[in-house]
Design a protein around this motif. Structure first.
Motif: not given
Length: 142
Positions: A96-116
């Motif tokens: 759980v991140y306290k600060k906003p996650v950069p969109d570009m990094k989060a989208v990369h994580s989504l590509e690998h199956g992460a749940v955001w």
């Protein structure tokens, strides 16, 4: 008295022979009703599952792209659901991140199956209490 016994036995046989089909029909009808009712409930649940969700949007993944890029990307939706993304991804171990996650990094994580799961300070108190938390032994990222 023998005649009376025979008459009584005959009457009892007639009652049993006449009542058996009625009992069988009643049990069969009850079983059919129960099965039909369960089938109707199942059909209603399946129809509800197929119904569109109010406010749901979908995006054509072929138009979003899936490339790792070094330049900044502007996404057509907020929060982004896919597209070109950063070369590095976020830690995808349920942190759980306290600060906003950069969109570009989060989208990369989504590509690998992460749940955001994303929230903001505008969320109500009840929403904040129900937000995801890490299990014991895991770090909260800053």
């Amino acid at each position: 008295m023998r005649h009376a016994d025979r008459v009584r036995d005959r009457r009892n046989r007639v009652i049993v022979v006449a009542a058996d089909p009625a009992v069988v029909a009643g049990v069969g009808s009850f079983g059919a009703y129960v099965l039909s009712n369960e089938s109707e409930q199942k059909k209603a649940a399946e129809a509800a599952a197929r119904a569109p969700v109010e406010g749901e949007k979908d995006w054509d993944a072929t138009k979003l792209g899936r490339n790792r890029v070094a330049k900044s990307v502007t996404y057509p939706m907020k929060p982004p659901v896919g597209g070109d993304h950063d070369q590095a991804w976020m830690n995808c171990e349920g942190d759980v991140y306290k600060k906003p996650v950069p969109d570009m990094k989060a989208v990369h994580s989504l590509e690998h199956g992460a749940v955001w799961v994303r929230s903001s300070d505008k969320a109500s108190a009840s929403t904040s209490r129900s937000s995801p938390r890490r299990s014991a032994g895991h770090r909260t990222r800053r």
